[in-house]
Design a protein around this motif. Sequence first.
Motif, PDB file in Angstrom:
ATOM      1  N   GLN A 197      -9.739  42.721 -44.990  1.00 17.64           N
ATOM      2  CA  GLN A 197      -9.816  43.996 -44.266  1.00 17.64           C
ATOM      3  C   GLN A 197      -9.301  45.143 -45.122  1.00 17.64           C
ATOM      4  OE1 GLN A 197      -6.789  44.700 -41.194  1.00 17.64           O
ATOM      5  NE2 GLN A 197      -8.501  44.920 -39.751  1.00 17.64           N
ATOM      6  N   GLN A 198      -8.170  44.945 -45.779  1.00 17.28           N
ATOM      7  CA  GLN A 198      -7.571  46.011 -46.573  1.00 17.28           C
ATOM      8  C   GLN A 198      -8.421  46.360 -47.795  1.00 17.28           C
ATOM      9  OE1 GLN A 198      -3.552  44.257 -47.062  1.00 17.28           O
ATOM     10  NE2 GLN A 198      -2.805  46.218 -46.261  1.00 17.28           N
ATOM     11  N   ILE A 199      -8.902  45.352 -48.520  1.00 17.65           N
ATOM     12  CA  ILE A 199      -9.604  45.640 -49.771  1.00 17.65           C
ATOM     13  C   ILE A 199     -10.967  46.283 -49.526  1.00 17.65           C
ATOM     14  CG2 ILE A 199     -10.825  43.461 -50.214  1.00 17.65           C
ATOM     15  CD1 ILE A 199      -9.439  43.866 -53.139  1.00 17.65           C
ATOM     16  N   LYS A 200     -11.567  46.023 -48.381  1.00 15.89           N
ATOM     17  CA  LYS A 200     -12.841  46.669 -48.031  1.00 15.89           C
ATOM     18  C   LYS A 200     -12.695  48.186 -47.938  1.00 15.89           C
ATOM     19  CE  LYS A 200     -15.347  43.227 -45.293  1.00 15.89           C
ATOM     20  NZ  LYS A 200     -15.759  42.898 -43.911  1.00 15.89           N
ATOM     21  N   GLU A 201     -11.491  48.654 -47.654  1.00 14.18           N
ATOM     22  CA  GLU A 201     -11.251  50.080 -47.482  1.00 14.18           C
ATOM     23  C   GLU A 201     -10.956  50.812 -48.793  1.00 14.18           C
ATOM     24  OE1 GLU A 201      -8.696  51.167 -44.213  1.00 14.18           O
ATOM     25  OE2 GLU A 201      -9.193  49.308 -43.153  1.00 14.18           O
ATOM     26  N   VAL A 202     -10.802  50.065 -49.882  1.00 13.13           N
ATOM     27  CA  VAL A 202     -10.521  50.692 -51.179  1.00 13.13           C
ATOM     28  C   VAL A 202     -11.843  51.081 -51.839  1.00 13.13           C
ATOM     29  CG1 VAL A 202      -9.470  50.387 -53.451  1.00 13.13           C
ATOM     30  CG2 VAL A 202      -8.443  49.262 -51.455  1.00 13.13           C
ATOM     31  N   PRO A 203     -12.050  52.373 -52.123  1.00 13.27           N
ATOM     32  CA  PRO A 203     -13.284  52.790 -52.800  1.00 13.27           C
ATOM     33  C   PRO A 203     -13.377  52.164 -54.191  1.00 13.27           C
ATOM     34  CG  PRO A 203     -12.088  54.683 -51.915  1.00 13.27           C
ATOM     35  CD  PRO A 203     -11.187  53.492 -51.789  1.00 13.27           C
ATOM     36  N   LYS A 204     -14.590  51.768 -54.601  1.00 12.43           N
ATOM     37  CA  LYS A 204     -14.798  51.159 -55.927  1.00 12.43           C
ATOM     38  C   LYS A 204     -14.302  52.079 -57.037  1.00 12.43           C
ATOM     39  CE  LYS A 204     -16.809  47.076 -55.625  1.00 12.43           C
ATOM     40  NZ  LYS A 204     -16.344  45.886 -56.297  1.00 12.43           N
ATOM     41  N   SER A 205     -14.319  53.385 -56.804  1.00 10.84           N
ATOM     42  CA  SER A 205     -13.864  54.331 -57.825  1.00 10.84           C
ATOM     43  C   SER A 205     -12.351  54.255 -58.065  1.00 10.84           C
ATOM     44  CB  SER A 205     -14.241  55.757 -57.428  1.00 10.84           C
ATOM     45  OG  SER A 205     -13.632  56.107 -56.202  1.00 10.84           O
ATOM     46  N   ASN A 206     -11.617  53.576 -57.171  1.00  8.81           N
ATOM     47  CA  ASN A 206     -10.167  53.450 -57.321  1.00  8.81           C
ATOM     48  C   ASN A 206      -9.740  52.159 -58.008  1.00  8.81           C
ATOM     49  OD1 ASN A 206      -9.839  55.913 -56.114  1.00  8.81           O
ATOM     50  ND2 ASN A 206      -9.257  55.114 -54.133  1.00  8.81           N
ATOM     51  N   PHE A 207     -10.695  51.387 -58.506  1.00  8.59           N
ATOM     52  CA  PHE A 207     -10.380  50.168 -59.245  1.00  8.59           C
ATOM     53  C   PHE A 207     -10.280  50.488 -60.718  1.00  8.59           C
ATOM     54  CE2 PHE A 207     -11.751  48.377 -55.318  1.00  8.59           C
ATOM     55  CZ  PHE A 207     -11.185  47.126 -55.234  1.00  8.59           C
ATOM     56  N   PRO A 208      -9.407  49.831 -61.453  1.00 10.73           N
ATOM     57  CA  PRO A 208      -8.386  48.887 -61.000  1.00 10.73           C
ATOM     58  C   PRO A 208      -7.205  49.623 -60.357  1.00 10.73           C
ATOM     59  CG  PRO A 208      -8.246  49.160 -63.374  1.00 10.73           C
ATOM     60  CD  PRO A 208      -9.420  49.980 -62.910  1.00 10.73           C
ATOM     61  N   PHE A 209      -6.419  48.868 -59.597  1.00 14.96           N
ATOM     62  CA  PHE A 209      -5.224  49.430 -58.991  1.00 14.96           C
ATOM     63  C   PHE A 209      -4.104  48.403 -59.040  1.00 14.96           C
ATOM     64  CE2 PHE A 209      -7.541  47.486 -55.471  1.00 14.96           C
ATOM     65  CZ  PHE A 209      -6.555  46.781 -54.785  1.00 14.96           C
ATOM     66  N   SER A 210      -2.875  48.903 -59.048  1.00  8.24           N
ATOM     67  CA  SER A 210      -1.723  48.001 -59.057  1.00  8.24           C
ATOM     68  C   SER A 210      -1.226  47.815 -57.635  1.00  8.24           C
ATOM     69  CB  SER A 210      -0.613  48.536 -59.960  1.00  8.24           C
ATOM     70  OG  SER A 210      -0.184  49.782 -59.504  1.00  8.24           O
ATOM     71  N   THR A 211      -0.703  46.638 -57.372  1.00  9.32           N
ATOM     72  CA  THR A 211      -0.222  46.308 -56.032  1.00  9.32           C
ATOM     73  C   THR A 211       0.706  45.108 -56.113  1.00  9.32           C
ATOM     74  OG1 THR A 211      -0.889  45.858 -53.736  1.00  9.32           O
ATOM     75  CG2 THR A 211      -2.142  44.755 -55.467  1.00  9.32           C
ATOM     76  N   THR A 212       1.288  44.809 -54.993  1.00 14.56           N
ATOM     77  CA  THR A 212       2.049  43.578 -54.807  1.00 14.56           C
ATOM     78  C   THR A 212       1.569  42.982 -53.494  1.00 14.56           C
ATOM     79  OG1 THR A 212       3.972  44.517 -55.937  1.00 14.56           O
ATOM     80  CG2 THR A 212       4.359  42.576 -54.574  1.00 14.56           C
ATOM     81  N   ILE A 213       1.320  41.690 -53.498  1.00 16.88           N
ATOM     82  CA  ILE A 213       0.940  41.008 -52.258  1.00 16.88           C
ATOM     83  C   ILE A 213       2.194  40.373 -51.683  1.00 16.88           C
ATOM     84  CG2 ILE A 213      -0.434  39.153 -51.234  1.00 16.88           C
ATOM     85  CD1 ILE A 213      -2.535  39.668 -53.406  1.00 16.88           C
ATOM     86  N   ILE A 214       2.438  40.679 -50.434  1.00 22.38           N
ATOM     87  CA  ILE A 214       3.606  40.099 -49.761  1.00 22.38           C
ATOM     88  C   ILE A 214       3.130  39.203 -48.628  1.00 22.38           C
ATOM     89  CG2 ILE A 214       5.115  42.037 -50.349  1.00 22.38           C
ATOM     90  CD1 ILE A 214       4.837  42.925 -47.360  1.00 22.38           C
ATOM     91  N   LYS A 215       4.008  38.317 -48.217  1.00 23.33           N
ATOM     92  CA  LYS A 215       3.728  37.491 -47.047  1.00 23.33           C
ATOM     93  C   LYS A 215       4.629  37.996 -45.939  1.00 23.33           C
ATOM     94  CE  LYS A 215       3.040  32.828 -45.421  1.00 23.33           C
ATOM     95  NZ  LYS A 215       3.075  31.407 -45.737  1.00 23.33           N
ATOM     96  N   ASP A 216       4.002  38.563 -44.903  1.00 25.70           N
ATOM     97  CA  ASP A 216       4.730  39.108 -43.769  1.00 25.70           C
ATOM     98  C   ASP A 216       4.495  38.190 -42.588  1.00 25.70           C
ATOM     99  OD1 ASP A 216       6.192  40.738 -42.138  1.00 25.70           O
ATOM    100  OD2 ASP A 216       4.585  42.196 -41.837  1.00 25.70           O
ATOM    101  N   ASN A 217       5.471  37.405 -42.248  1.00 28.61           N
ATOM    102  CA  ASN A 217       5.368  36.392 -41.200  1.00 28.61           C
ATOM    103  C   ASN A 217       4.282  35.383 -41.552  1.00 28.61           C
ATOM    104  OD1 ASN A 217       7.444  37.480 -39.592  1.00 28.61           O
ATOM    105  ND2 ASN A 217       6.045  38.962 -38.734  1.00 28.61           N
ATOM    106  N   GLU A 218       3.132  35.467 -40.918  1.00 25.67           N
ATOM    107  CA  GLU A 218       2.084  34.468 -41.090  1.00 25.67           C
ATOM    108  C   GLU A 218       0.882  34.952 -41.905  1.00 25.67           C
ATOM    109  OE1 GLU A 218       2.353  31.249 -40.113  1.00 25.67           O
ATOM    110  OE2 GLU A 218       4.403  31.815 -39.600  1.00 25.67           O
ATOM    111  N   TYR A 219       0.943  36.154 -42.454  1.00 25.15           N
ATOM    112  CA  TYR A 219      -0.225  36.657 -43.160  1.00 25.15           C
ATOM    113  C   TYR A 219       0.176  37.374 -44.454  1.00 25.15           C
ATOM    114  CZ  TYR A 219       1.037  41.018 -40.801  1.00 25.15           C
ATOM    115  OH  TYR A 219       1.715  42.113 -40.347  1.00 25.15           O
ATOM    116  N   PHE A 220      -0.819  37.491 -45.360  1.00 26.53           N
ATOM    117  CA  PHE A 220      -0.635  38.202 -46.626  1.00 26.53           C
ATOM    118  C   PHE A 220      -1.116  39.634 -46.451  1.00 26.53           C
ATOM    119  CE2 PHE A 220      -1.550  33.767 -47.948  1.00 26.53           C
ATOM    120  CZ  PHE A 220      -0.330  33.482 -48.550  1.00 26.53           C
TER     121      PHE A 220
END
Length: 98
Positions: free
Chosen positions: A72-95
Motif C-alpha cells: 500500500q505504501q510503495i504504490k503511493e511513491v511516484p516513480k520520479s522519487n526513486f531511489p529513496f532511503s528508508t527504514t522498514i520497521i515492524k510495528d506490532n504485527e506488520y511491516f
Amino acid sequence: MNNFKDFNIKPKITSFVGDKIKMERIINVPIVVHDFKIGESIMKSGTKCLTLQIEKNGSRHIIFTSSKILIQQIKEVPKSNFPFSTTIIKDNEYFEFT
C-alpha cells in the motif's frame, strides 16, 4: 563495416540484481529502495507479492514480501522519487516504511 560498440547501445536492465535477503535482516536498518514490482504470489494463491530492489551497506539485494502495508505504501511513491532511503520497521504485527 560498422562495429557494435560504435552504436553506443547500453543494456536496459529489467531484472533485479543481488542476493535474496530475508526481511528480518533489514528491520530497523537504513536501506535504499531502487525499484519494486508487485505481482501474484507463488507462495500463497490469491495474494500479492512485493519484490523490492534494495541497497544495504553498498550491496544490492532483493526482498520478497506479501506485506499489505508495504504494498500500500510503495504504490503511493511516484516513480520520479526513486531511489529513496528508508527504514522498514515492524510495528506490532506488520511491516512499514518510515
